[in-house]
Design a protein around this motif. Structure first.
Motif, PDB file in Angstrom:
ATOM      1  N   SER A   1       0.837  -1.728   0.046  1.00  0.00           N
ATOM      2  CA  SER A   1       0.124  -0.180   0.287  1.00  0.00           C
ATOM      3  C   SER A   1       0.857   1.682  -0.122  1.00  0.00           C
ATOM      4  O   SER A   1      -0.074   2.367  -0.257  1.00  0.00           O
ATOM      5  CB  SER A   1      -0.725  -0.184   1.372  1.00  0.00           C
ATOM      6  N   ARG A   2       2.399   1.092   0.792  1.00  0.00           N
ATOM      7  CA  ARG A   2       2.696   1.937   0.211  1.00  0.00           C
ATOM      8  C   ARG A   2       3.862   2.571  -0.817  1.00  0.00           C
ATOM      9  O   ARG A   2       3.321   3.906  -1.229  1.00  0.00           O
ATOM     10  CB  ARG A   2       3.713   2.523   1.557  1.00  0.00           C
ATOM     11  N   ALA A   3       3.814   1.715  -1.683  1.00  0.00           N
ATOM     12  CA  ALA A   3       4.784   1.967  -3.031  1.00  0.00           C
ATOM     13  C   ALA A   3       3.541   1.582  -3.759  1.00  0.00           C
ATOM     14  O   ALA A   3       3.864   2.062  -4.929  1.00  0.00           O
ATOM     15  CB  ALA A   3       5.293   0.757  -3.012  1.00  0.00           C
ATOM     16  N   ASN A   4       2.267   1.175  -3.421  1.00  0.00           N
ATOM     17  CA  ASN A   4       1.178   0.914  -4.212  1.00  0.00           C
ATOM     18  C   ASN A   4       1.602   0.192  -5.549  1.00  0.00           C
ATOM     19  O   ASN A   4       0.976  -0.015  -7.066  1.00  0.00           O
ATOM     20  CB  ASN A   4       0.351   2.775  -5.014  1.00  0.00           C
ATOM     21  N   LYS A   5       2.050  -0.894  -5.576  1.00  0.00           N
ATOM     22  CA  LYS A   5       2.161  -1.985  -6.098  1.00  0.00           C
ATOM     23  C   LYS A   5       1.914  -3.207  -6.026  1.00  0.00           C
ATOM     24  O   LYS A   5       2.017  -3.741  -4.689  1.00  0.00           O
ATOM     25  CB  LYS A   5       4.169  -1.780  -6.260  1.00  0.00           C
ATOM     26  N   PHE A   6       1.934  -3.739  -7.039  1.00  0.00           N
ATOM     27  CA  PHE A   6       1.279  -5.392  -6.947  1.00  0.00           C
ATOM     28  C   PHE A   6       3.340  -6.106  -6.720  1.00  0.00           C
ATOM     29  O   PHE A   6       3.046  -6.440  -8.363  1.00  0.00           O
ATOM     30  CB  PHE A   6       0.515  -5.908  -8.058  1.00  0.00           C
ATOM     31  N   TYR A   7       2.505  -7.590  -6.461  1.00  0.00           N
ATOM     32  CA  TYR A   7       4.471  -8.086  -6.634  1.00  0.00           C
ATOM     33  C   TYR A   7       4.290  -9.713  -7.006  1.00  0.00           C
ATOM     34  O   TYR A   7       3.369  -9.896  -5.127  1.00  0.00           O
ATOM     35  CB  TYR A   7       5.180  -8.008  -5.079  1.00  0.00           C
ATOM     36  N   ARG A   8       4.065 -10.206  -7.148  1.00  0.00           N
ATOM     37  CA  ARG A   8       3.870 -11.321  -7.235  1.00  0.00           C
ATOM     38  C   ARG A   8       4.668 -12.361  -7.023  1.00  0.00           C
ATOM     39  O   ARG A   8       6.151 -12.444  -6.749  1.00  0.00           O
ATOM     40  CB  ARG A   8       3.561 -12.354  -8.518  1.00  0.00           C
ATOM     41  N   TYR A   9       4.710 -13.806  -5.857  1.00  0.00           N
ATOM     42  CA  TYR A   9       5.582 -14.282  -4.729  1.00  0.00           C
ATOM     43  C   TYR A   9       5.609 -15.655  -5.129  1.00  0.00           C
ATOM     44  O   TYR A   9       4.813 -16.017  -5.390  1.00  0.00           O
ATOM     45  CB  TYR A   9       4.604 -13.533  -2.971  1.00  0.00           C
ATOM     46  N   SER A  10       7.210 -16.394  -5.274  1.00  0.00           N
ATOM     47  CA  SER A  10       6.910 -17.760  -4.939  1.00  0.00           C
ATOM     48  C   SER A  10       8.211 -17.972  -3.962  1.00  0.00           C
ATOM     49  O   SER A  10       8.829 -17.292  -2.928  1.00  0.00           O
ATOM     50  CB  SER A  10       8.151 -17.680  -6.484  1.00  0.00           C
ATOM     51  N   SER A  11       8.087 -19.397  -3.882  1.00  0.00           N
ATOM     52  CA  SER A  11       8.520 -19.789  -3.004  1.00  0.00           C
ATOM     53  C   SER A  11       9.982 -21.025  -3.851  1.00  0.00           C
ATOM     54  O   SER A  11       9.954 -21.520  -4.720  1.00  0.00           O
ATOM     55  CB  SER A  11       8.207 -20.579  -1.598  1.00  0.00           C
ATOM     56  N   ALA A  12      10.477 -21.991  -3.509  1.00  0.00           N
ATOM     57  CA  ALA A  12      11.229 -23.113  -3.587  1.00  0.00           C
ATOM     58  C   ALA A  12       9.885 -23.959  -4.381  1.00  0.00           C
ATOM     59  O   ALA A  12       9.588 -24.003  -3.542  1.00  0.00           O
ATOM     60  CB  ALA A  12      12.080 -23.770  -2.587  1.00  0.00           C
ATOM     61  N   GLY A  13      10.450 -24.348  -5.299  1.00  0.00           N
ATOM     62  CA  GLY A  13       9.831 -25.310  -6.595  1.00  0.00           C
ATOM     63  C   GLY A  13       8.923 -24.637  -7.173  1.00  0.00           C
ATOM     64  O   GLY A  13       7.743 -25.066  -7.097  1.00  0.00           O
ATOM     65  N   GLY A  14       8.210 -22.957  -6.798  1.00  0.00           N
ATOM     66  CA  GLY A  14       7.612 -22.606  -7.217  1.00  0.00           C
ATOM     67  C   GLY A  14       5.882 -23.127  -6.389  1.00  0.00           C
ATOM     68  O   GLY A  14       5.212 -22.330  -7.852  1.00  0.00           O
ATOM     69  N   VAL A  15       6.112 -23.067  -5.405  1.00  0.00           N
ATOM     70  CA  VAL A  15       4.897 -23.659  -4.586  1.00  0.00           C
ATOM     71  C   VAL A  15       4.090 -22.204  -5.186  1.00  0.00           C
ATOM     72  O   VAL A  15       2.220 -22.460  -4.950  1.00  0.00           O
ATOM     73  CB  VAL A  15       4.982 -23.718  -3.392  1.00  0.00           C
ATOM     74  N   LEU A  16       4.013 -21.037  -4.199  1.00  0.00           N
ATOM     75  CA  LEU A  16       2.902 -20.045  -4.608  1.00  0.00           C
ATOM     76  C   LEU A  16       2.574 -19.685  -5.559  1.00  0.00           C
ATOM     77  O   LEU A  16       1.907 -18.470  -5.614  1.00  0.00           O
ATOM     78  CB  LEU A  16       4.182 -18.989  -3.488  1.00  0.00           C
TER      79      LEU A  16
END
Length: 280
Positions: free
Chosen positions: A207-222
């Motif tokens: 909300s501070r940067a007003n940006k969306f970020y896509r998240y991942s983790s090992a193996g691309g589970v997220l």
């Protein structure tokens, strides 16, 4: 699944409603103590066999159904102390646009319901209703998820995300390439961010940067379809995805992972609840 605490911080027992049939009377609700020892099936006035979502507000419960048979209640409310039950269906209330309820959220003044045919606002006492639907308010009628934070109601649909200024009664589309056309299954306000579970995977809105970020983790589970996001009782977040359940701490470091095929016997969790030291 619904767990809660009183105003002193004492944990209430988690409440679980299970799907089943009771042709002789009301649908039995299943109550578990947090000791995990006793399970009681108690006949209450819950006449729906297709409960899809719940909200607990103090001693009042809201049960949102799917009305799959066409003869069940869309919304059932229960005041536990008075054992008072009330029932709502669209055929008896033209402001109640749908009998298929996907999510229920409480704000300072209203109860909001996400339905298959738009958004429904109800006064806390059940006396007044207002509906929001396409094309006036949304580009779609299918509302999947709701989250209220700091005077704003965040609304997830099958085609993007919206935000409502509840006091001003205005709705705006939230841009962002990562969620612009996504199906938003869950939204969680956590600290200064929004965490979003979608068919595009896990997305964080800063909300501070007003940006969306896509998240991942090992193996691309997220990166897989994310159905639910819940805050841990101490630190971080839990994510229910199509491949695994994942726990990340506040530094976004993965702490635990349970694979659907290996640890969950092939069952894909679409709702999770963190209560005390248990993950349901």
């Amino acid at each position: 699944l619904q767990g809660d605490r009183d105003h002193n911080g004492k944990a209430y027992d988690p409440v679980v409603v299970v799907r089943g049939e009771n042709k002789r009377g009301p649908m039995p609700a299943l109550f578990m103590t947090h000791y995990g020892i006793e399970i009681d099936l108690m006949n209450y006035g819950l006449y729906s066999s297709s409960i899809h979502t719940m909200l607990k507000k103090g001693e009042k419960f809201y049960f949102g159904g799917r009305n799959q048979s066409g003869a069940e209640n869309a919304l059932t409310t229960w005041e536990r102390k008075e054992n008072k039950w009330e029932y709502y269906e669209s055929k008896y209330n033209d402001r109640f646009v749908s009998d298929q309820i996907n999510d229920i959220e409480d704000t300072d003044k209203y109860i909001f319901m996400a339905t298959d045919f738009g958004l429904v606002r109800m006064d806390h006492d059940g006396s007044g209703f207002k509906s929001y639907y396409q094309p006036r308010n949304f580009a779609t009628d299918l509302i999947l998820s709701l989250e209220y934070s700091k005077g704003e109601l965040f609304i997830g649909t099958d085609n993007g995300m919206y935000v409502m200024d509840v006091k001003g009664d205005s709705i705006q589309f939230m841009g962002g390439q990562m969620v612009a056309s996504a199906a938003i299954f869950d939204i969680l306000a956590y600290k200064d961010d929004l965490w979003i579970g979608s068919d595009y995977g896990t997305v964080r809105f800063d909300s501070r940067a007003n940006k969306f970020y896509r998240y991942s983790s090992a193996g691309g589970v997220l990166l897989a379809i994310t159905f639910d996001v819940e805050a841990d009782t101490k630190d971080g977040l839990w994510f229910a995805t199509e491949d695994a359940v994942v726990w990340m701490n506040d530094r976004f470091e993965e702490q635990e992972r349970f694979y659907v095929e290996a640890e969950l016997d092939g069952y894909h969790p679409n709702r999770i609840l963190v209560h005390e030291r248990y993950l349901w």
